[in-house]
Write a protein that holds these residues in place. Structure first.
Motif, mmCIF file in Angstrom:
data_model
loop_
_atom_site.group_PDB
_atom_site.id
_atom_site.type_symbol
_atom_site.label_atom_id
_atom_site.label_comp_id
_atom_site.label_asym_id
_atom_site.label_seq_id
_atom_site.Cartn_x
_atom_site.Cartn_y
_atom_site.Cartn_z
ATOM 1 N N TYR A 192 0.655 -0.713 -0.105
ATOM 2 C CA TYR A 192 0.217 -0.154 0.201
ATOM 3 C C TYR A 192 1.059 1.426 -0.436
ATOM 4 O O TYR A 192 0.367 2.191 -0.320
ATOM 5 C CB TYR A 192 -0.774 0.478 1.219
ATOM 6 N N ALA A 193 1.711 1.257 0.767
ATOM 7 C CA ALA A 193 2.787 2.434 0.920
ATOM 8 C C ALA A 193 3.634 2.740 -0.428
ATOM 9 O O ALA A 193 3.583 3.692 -1.384
ATOM 10 C CB ALA A 193 3.885 1.944 2.255
ATOM 11 N N THR A 194 3.680 2.150 -0.817
ATOM 12 C CA THR A 194 4.463 1.693 -2.846
ATOM 13 C C THR A 194 2.939 2.715 -3.255
ATOM 14 O O THR A 194 3.525 3.354 -4.712
ATOM 15 C CB THR A 194 4.795 0.535 -3.155
ATOM 16 N N PHE A 293 10.901 7.848 -13.568
ATOM 17 C CA PHE A 293 10.190 7.458 -12.957
ATOM 18 C C PHE A 293 10.009 6.217 -13.554
ATOM 19 O O PHE A 293 9.617 5.101 -12.745
ATOM 20 C CB PHE A 293 9.111 8.624 -12.608
ATOM 21 N N PRO A 294 8.983 6.186 -14.466
ATOM 22 C CA PRO A 294 7.858 4.989 -14.864
ATOM 23 C C PRO A 294 9.102 3.953 -14.888
ATOM 24 O O PRO A 294 8.421 2.884 -14.880
ATOM 25 C CB PRO A 294 7.352 5.165 -16.379
ATOM 26 N N GLN A 295 9.980 3.731 -15.863
ATOM 27 C CA GLN A 295 11.353 3.216 -15.869
ATOM 28 C C GLN A 295 11.898 2.680 -14.518
ATOM 29 O O GLN A 295 11.892 1.067 -14.540
ATOM 30 C CB GLN A 295 11.855 3.001 -17.377
ATOM 31 N N TRP A 296 11.831 3.504 -13.832
ATOM 32 C CA TRP A 296 12.332 2.436 -12.552
ATOM 33 C C TRP A 296 11.296 2.180 -12.121
ATOM 34 O O TRP A 296 12.028 1.238 -10.622
ATOM 35 C CB TRP A 296 13.187 4.489 -12.032
ATOM 36 N N LEU A 297 10.225 2.576 -11.727
ATOM 37 C CA LEU A 297 9.342 1.962 -11.098
ATOM 38 C C LEU A 297 9.217 0.905 -11.309
ATOM 39 O O LEU A 297 8.689 -0.351 -10.729
ATOM 40 C CB LEU A 297 8.038 2.836 -10.864
ATOM 41 N N ALA A 298 8.675 0.402 -12.504
ATOM 42 C CA ALA A 298 8.902 -1.139 -13.512
ATOM 43 C C ALA A 298 10.298 -1.850 -12.994
ATOM 44 O O ALA A 298 9.900 -2.971 -12.897
ATOM 45 C CB ALA A 298 8.888 -1.087 -14.951
ATOM 46 N N ASP A 299 11.012 -1.972 -12.987
ATOM 47 C CA ASP A 299 12.354 -1.974 -12.748
ATOM 48 C C ASP A 299 12.379 -2.600 -11.249
ATOM 49 O O ASP A 299 12.646 -3.505 -10.554
ATOM 50 C CB ASP A 299 14.176 -1.593 -13.074
ATOM 51 N N TYR A 301 10.292 -2.540 -8.639
ATOM 52 C CA TYR A 301 8.549 -2.795 -7.755
ATOM 53 C C TYR A 301 7.717 -3.069 -8.476
ATOM 54 O O TYR A 301 7.338 -3.382 -7.795
ATOM 55 C CB TYR A 301 8.064 -0.816 -7.213
ATOM 56 N N GLY A 302 8.060 -3.790 -9.761
ATOM 57 C CA GLY A 302 7.162 -4.051 -10.942
ATOM 58 C C GLY A 302 6.105 -3.696 -11.356
ATOM 59 O O GLY A 302 5.213 -4.425 -11.749
ATOM 60 N N PHE A 303 5.614 -2.555 -11.050
ATOM 61 C CA PHE A 303 4.617 -1.048 -11.959
ATOM 62 C C PHE A 303 4.962 -1.209 -13.492
ATOM 63 O O PHE A 303 6.146 -0.470 -13.239
ATOM 64 C CB PHE A 303 4.718 -0.590 -10.952
#
Length: 312
Positions: A192-194, A293-299, A301-303
């Motif tokens: 949830y925090a993520t 940010f989007p690629q970092w988030l994917a790498d 956190y898997g989002f």
């Protein structure tokens, strides 16, 4: 599922992932007063789907993005054959007095009333959390079919009426009582925090759309306090101040030993974790630019839903 046809014309929608501890209790307590029960499951591997089907619920599988997107998909795409829709989580149930009030009052509501608000009661490890702003919490959970949508936020989403007004059924409460271990609770709130971080940073840098303020007065006030007051305060300090506000100024200490655990974990640790994840993301953006940010988030956190072309 075909529930009791003498029951109010209600479809209950439950979003699930690995809810074998809760789904049986949830459906058992709904099936006598909801004509249809639909479970939208995100590929559980613990028997959740089998339990739901054995109790007569319709089960649909779909990849999970967030609660708001999943529930709105259910409203838009699934065959809802009743006059009303109920949003309920797998770890929630309704007290008998509230069920009786729904049975009695729902058929009598005028056409202008398109939503019903309930009081939520939080039970933590068997303890009713009565203080620290946690009771009562009013939430709109029942609405006429086609009369509402869900705010498209990664967390803290509300149901918004498209037309009409909402009334309160207050003869009893709906209860949030999670039966998982503390370890499972902290794992869930870590996720949830993520999602809170994604919502905060995503809106700040315009990766996710900004929803208008809720129309409900209570929800609007809560959103304003969270985004403008809490959101405008310094990272980390605000988590400490929020805990002190809940635990001291709003008498959270009256909830006793288990209440201290609840208010510390939910009112301090959880919000400190959100701040740490926001800080982490902001440092990434400061070093590598907002486009990273989007690629970092994917790498990390898997989002993947904010990546270009993802449809997120």
């Amino acid at each position: 599922m075909s529930g009791d046809r003498s029951a109010p014309s209600i479809t209950a929608i439950i979003l699930t992932y690995n809810e074998h501890l809760h789904i049986g209790r949830c459906i058992e307590r709904l099936k006598d007063w909801c004509q249809q029960i639909i479970v939208v499951d995100s590929f559980s591997n613990d028997g959740t789907q089998d339990i739901a089907r054995s109790l007569g619920a319709q089960v649909h599988e779909r990849r999970f993005v967030n609660q708001a997107e999943q529930f709105q998909w259910a409203l838009d795409m699934l065959p809802i054959a009743t006059d009303w829709v109920l949003r309920v989580d797998a770890d929630e149930y309704f007290e008998p007095a509230l069920v009786a009030e729904i049975r009695e009052r729902l058929p009598q509501l005028d056409a202008e009333t398109s939503g019903v608000t309930f009081r939520r009661k939080m039970i933590f490890r068997g303890r009713w959390i009565r203080w620290g702003t946690y009771y009562p919490v009013f939430l709109l959970r029942l609405f006429r079919t086609g009369a509402a949508r869900v705010e498209q936020r990664w967390m803290d989403e509300h149901i918004q009426l498209n037309h009409g007004t909402a009334c309160l059924f207050g003869g009893g409460d709906f209860v949030d009582e999670n039966l998982q271990t503390i370890g499972a609770w902290t794992d869930k709130h870590n996720r949830y925090a993520t999602r809170h971080m994604v919502d905060f940073v995503g809106r700040k840098y315009q990766f996710v759309p900004t929803e208008p303020m809720p129309t409900n007065r209570r929800a609007r006030t809560k959103r304003w306090l969270r985004e403008r007051v809490f959101g405008g305060a310094p990272l980390y300090l605000r988590s400490l101040l929020y805990f002190l506000y809940r635990y001291v100024a709003r008498f959270g200490f009256l909830d006793g030993r288990l209440g201290f655990v609840w208010h510390f974990l939910h009112g301090f640790w959880f919000f400190m974790l959100i701040d740490a994840k926001i800080d982490e993301a902001e440092q990434q953006i400061a070093r590598h630019g907002r486009e990273s940010f989007p690629q970092w988030l994917a790498d990390r956190y898997g989002f993947t839903d904010l990546l270009p072309g993802s449809g997120g």
